[in-house]
Design an enzyme around this catalytic site. Sequence first.
Site, PDB file in Angstrom:
ATOM      1  N   GLY A 100       0.849  -1.331  -0.129  1.00 33.19           N
ATOM      2  CA  GLY A 100      -0.155  -0.116   0.161  1.00 33.19           C
ATOM      3  C   GLY A 100       1.027   1.157  -0.079  1.00 33.19           C
ATOM      4  N   PRO A 154       2.558   5.037   1.112  1.00 27.86           N
ATOM      5  CG  PRO A 154       4.127   6.530   0.276  1.00 27.86           C
ATOM      6  CD  PRO A 154       2.937   5.720  -0.073  1.00 27.86           C
ATOM      7  N   GLY A 155       2.655   5.718   4.515  1.00 30.77           N
ATOM      8  CA  GLY A 155       2.104   6.313   5.657  1.00 30.77           C
ATOM      9  C   GLY A 155       0.700   5.739   6.039  1.00 30.77           C
ATOM     10  CB  THR A 156      -1.435   3.234   4.450  1.00 31.23           C
ATOM     11  OG1 THR A 156      -0.393   2.509   4.030  1.00 31.23           O
ATOM     12  CG2 THR A 156      -1.804   4.248   3.346  1.00 31.23           C
ATOM     13  CE  LYS A 191       3.508   0.288   3.190  1.00 33.94           C
ATOM     14  NZ  LYS A 191       2.911   1.631   3.006  1.00 33.94           N
ATOM     15  CB  THR A 192       5.919   0.606   9.814  1.00 33.56           C
ATOM     16  OG1 THR A 192       6.420   0.739   8.472  1.00 33.56           O
ATOM     17  CG2 THR A 192       7.242   0.271  10.873  1.00 33.56           C
ATOM     18  CG  HIS A 201     -16.730   4.286 -13.091  1.00 35.62           C
ATOM     19  ND1 HIS A 201     -16.473   4.235 -14.707  1.00 35.62           N
ATOM     20  CD2 HIS A 201     -16.202   2.802 -12.826  1.00 35.62           C
ATOM     21  CE1 HIS A 201     -15.756   3.364 -14.892  1.00 35.62           C
ATOM     22  NE2 HIS A 201     -15.681   2.216 -13.919  1.00 35.62           N
ATOM     23  CD  GLU A 202     -15.754   2.033  -9.093  1.00 36.47           C
ATOM     24  OE1 GLU A 202     -16.269   0.786  -8.833  1.00 36.47           O
ATOM     25  OE2 GLU A 202     -14.645   2.669  -9.738  1.00 36.47           O
ATOM     26  CG  HIS A 212     -18.676  -0.937 -12.108  1.00 35.00           C
ATOM     27  ND1 HIS A 212     -18.718  -1.644 -13.238  1.00 35.00           N
ATOM     28  CD2 HIS A 212     -17.579  -0.277 -12.002  1.00 35.00           C
ATOM     29  CE1 HIS A 212     -17.582  -1.084 -14.036  1.00 35.00           C
ATOM     30  NE2 HIS A 212     -17.030  -0.348 -13.297  1.00 35.00           N
TER      31      HIS A 212
HETATM   32  P1  ADP Z   1       3.916   2.796   6.662  1.00 33.86           P
HETATM   33  O1  ADP Z   1       4.782   1.764   7.102  1.00 33.86           O
HETATM   34  O2  ADP Z   1       2.500   2.345   5.587  1.00 33.86           O
HETATM   35  O3  ADP Z   1       4.428   3.916   5.611  1.00 33.86           O
HETATM   36  P2  ADP Z   1       3.661   3.913   9.056  1.00 33.86           P
HETATM   37  O4  ADP Z   1       3.043   2.608   9.865  1.00 33.86           O
HETATM   38  O5  ADP Z   1       5.238   4.099   9.138  1.00 33.86           O
HETATM   39  O6  ADP Z   1       3.171   3.730   7.515  1.00 33.86           O
HETATM   40  O7  ADP Z   1       2.763   5.227   9.720  1.00 33.86           O
HETATM   41  C1  ADP Z   1       3.538   6.237  10.147  1.00 33.86           C
HETATM   42  C2  ADP Z   1       2.797   6.675  11.284  1.00 33.86           C
HETATM   43  O8  ADP Z   1       1.512   7.139  11.019  1.00 33.86           O
HETATM   44  C3  ADP Z   1       2.328   5.556  12.468  1.00 33.86           C
HETATM   45  O9  ADP Z   1       3.400   5.385  13.297  1.00 33.86           O
HETATM   46  C4  ADP Z   1       1.088   6.133  12.872  1.00 33.86           C
HETATM   47  O10 ADP Z   1       1.413   6.894  13.952  1.00 33.86           O
HETATM   48  C5  ADP Z   1       0.487   6.832  11.805  1.00 33.86           C
HETATM   49  N1  ADP Z   1      -0.404   6.104  11.049  1.00 33.86           N
HETATM   50  C6  ADP Z   1      -0.458   5.483   9.912  1.00 33.86           C
HETATM   51  N2  ADP Z   1      -1.456   4.838   9.732  1.00 33.86           N
HETATM   52  C7  ADP Z   1      -2.207   4.916  10.803  1.00 33.86           C
HETATM   53  C8  ADP Z   1      -3.441   4.159  11.043  1.00 33.86           C
HETATM   54  N3  ADP Z   1      -4.211   3.234   9.912  1.00 33.86           N
HETATM   55  N4  ADP Z   1      -4.059   4.549  12.360  1.00 33.86           N
HETATM   56  C9  ADP Z   1      -3.174   5.164  13.130  1.00 33.86           C
HETATM   57  N5  ADP Z   1      -2.241   5.546  12.883  1.00 33.86           N
HETATM   58  C10 ADP Z   1      -1.534   5.536  11.728  1.00 33.86           C
HETATM   59 ZN    ZN Z   2     -14.932   0.478 -13.535  1.00 36.55          ZN
HETATM   60 MG    MG Z   3       6.703   2.548   7.029  1.00 32.68          MG
END
Ligand code: ADP
Ligand code: ZN
Ligand code: MG
Length: 592
Positions: free
Chosen positions: A202, A204-206, A208-209, A423-424, A427
Site C-alpha cells: 500500500g 506510504p504512511g498508511t 504498514k510498519t 462510475h462505481e 457497476h
Molecule cells: P507505512 O509503514 O505504511 O509507511 P507507518 O506505519 O510508518 O506507515 O505510519 C507512520 C505513522 O503514521 C504511524 O506510526 C502512525 O502513528 C501513523 N499512522 C499511519 N497509519 C495509521 C493508522 N491506520 N492508524 C493510526 N495511525 C496511523
Molecule cells: Zn469500472
Molecule cells: Mg513504514
Amino acid sequence: MGESRLRRLVAFLRRRPWLLVVAAGIVVVSVVAVFASRERTVTFTETEFMAALSSGAVEEVNISPNTRTVWGTGHDEEGAFTYRYRYLEAAEESLLAQLRVHAPDFRVQPPQSSAADIAATLVPLALLAFVAWFVVTRARSGGVAVSARATRPADVPDFGFERLGGLDEAIVEVSEVVDFLSDPERFERLGAKPPRGVLLEGPPGTGKTALARAAAAEAKVPFFAVSASEFVEMFVGVGAKRVRDLFERAAKAAPAVIFIDEIDAVGRRRGAAVGNGNEERESTLNQLLTEIDGFRSNRQPIVVMAATNRSDVLDPALLRRFTRHIHVGLPDRAGRQRILEIHLQNVKAAPGIDVASLAARTVGFSGSDLERLVNEAAVFAARTADSQVTDDHLEAAFDRIVLGLERRSAVPTERDRRIVAYHEAGHTICAYVQPDADRPHKVSVVPRGQAGGVTHFTPPEGSFMTRRRALASLRAMMGGRAAEEILLGDDITSGAAHDFASASQLAREMVTNYGMGSLGPIFIHDQAQPLAPETARRIEEDVARLLSEALEDARRIVTEHRDALERLVAALLEEETLDEERIAEVIGDAAA
Ligand code: ADP
Ligand code: ZN
Ligand code: MG
C-alpha cells in the site's frame, strides 16, 4: 564515483554519524600537531651547519654517532628553529673539533625524534589506521557494528491493534499471524500451514510498519525491523551478511516477527535493473530467499512481514515466499475519523472538537498525514499559547498540510470524486439488480493505486461460467461507463478502459473457448497461430456485438434504477466505502 554510488555513500554516512566525528577528530589532531611543530624545522647541509655553528645561531646540540645525526634548536634573525644535520663518517673528526670550540656542551644521544614529530605523524596515522580497519572489518565481515547491534535485544512493541484506525480488514488477516506466534504448537498439532511470509502492500504512511509492530505486540513477541535499503550497501557481501545476521538473531529470540520495510529495494525482479549495485542486490536477495526457506524447513515460529508500495516490481521467487498479501490502503471516512480520534488522544484536545467534519474533508489523507495534522495543530496551539487544541488550530493545520502536500494529486477534486462515485455506483447497481451477476460485496471511492475507486464482487455458488452469468458480468462491467454517461453526457472519461479490457477478455473467451459465439463449438488458443482472416473477422464481430449489447443493457438498467443510483452516489460521497449490507440498505427494494 557515479551518482548512485555517491548517494549510497551519503546514506552510508548518514546512518553512521560517528564516522564523521572520527574524521573531524583526525583533521583537528593533524592540524594541531602540524601547528605545534610550526617552529621552523630545517635540514642543514654541511656548509650551512658549520656556518650556523660558527655564527652562534645554534644553541642546543645533540649528536648520535650511531645514525650520524646532529639535531637540536637554534635562533637566528627569522626566529627559533629546530634543525637536523646528517654527516658523513669521514667528516666526524672535524665536526667534533668544531663542536668542542663552538658548542662544548653537546650531548651524545641515542637516535630519537622530537615530540612534535611523533604527534604530527604517528597520531593521525594511528587514527587513520584504526578507522580504516574499522570500516574494512565491518564492510567485509559485518563485524564490529553488526555484533554491537546483535547485543541489543529486540523489544516487544508496546501498542497493539487498538492504536490503528481504518485497518479492520487488514487486522483480521494479520490476526492469523498473531494466533500462530502466540501458540505455534497448536498449528503444528493440527498440521495447519502457518502464515510465515506476509506482504503488506500500500501507499506510504498508511500504517504498514505500525500494523506489523502491532502484530508483534499482540503476540507478545520481539519485533526485528530493518529497511531493505540498509541491505544495499557500498560493499559487496554486506547485504547478505546482514540478512544472515538478522535471521540468526530472530531465530534465537523466536517466536518473533521480522519486518522488512521497502522490500522492493532488494526484491526487484532479478535482471530487471541495470547499473552497479545489481550484483550486490542479487546476492542479498538470494540470501533472503535462503533464510526464509531455512526457517520454514526448521519449523521455527518466525513470521517475516514485508512492506512495499510496489509489489508489481517484486521478484516472482520472492513473491512466492509471501503466502499472504494484505492490501493496506488509504483510510475511508470512518477510518480517518478513528485515526484522528486516536492521535487526538496524544494531545490536549478541547472538548467538542468536530472530528467527523474534519474526517469528511481529509479525503486522500493517509494515516501519517492525519497524525501530522494533529501534531501541527498542537504546534499552532503551543505557539498561540493556548492551553488546548481547538477546531481553529486543526483548521489552520489542515490548510497548511493541504498546501504543502507533496502528493497534491492524491487529494481528488470534488468533481473527480463525483465521477468516480457515479462510475462505481453504476457497476454496483448493474450487478445488484441482475440475479445472475456476481454479487457486489463492497464498493469504495477511496483512491487505490491508479484506480479512483473499486467495486468488489463475490462469485455465485457453483463455479461454472454459464452463459447468463457471463452476459450479466459483461453488463456489470459496462455499468461504470453507462453511469458516467448519465452524469457527463457524451463527455465521458477514460476511466472505463480497464473495464473494457476485462469485458473484451471475457467476451473473447465466450466466443473462442466456451462455444457461446457465432463460430459455434470451438476452442481457439489464446496465442493461436495466425487465424484465417474470415475466422478472425467473425471473432472480432462477435466480441464487438457482445460488448455493445452489454453497454446498451447497462444503460437501460441505470436509467431504470436512476433513483437507486443517485442514492448510491450520495452514500458513496458521504461514506466512501459501502459493504454488502449497506449496499442493500441504500438500494432498498429496487432489485428486479
Ligand atoms: P507505512 O509503514 O505504511 O509507511 P507507518 O506505519 O510508518 O506507515 O505510519 C507512520 C505513522 O503514521 C504511524 O506510526 C502512525 O502513528 C501513523 N499512522 C499511519 N497509519 C495509521 C493508522 N491506520 N492508524 C493510526 N495511525 C496511523
Ligand atoms: Zn469500472
Ligand atoms: Mg513504514
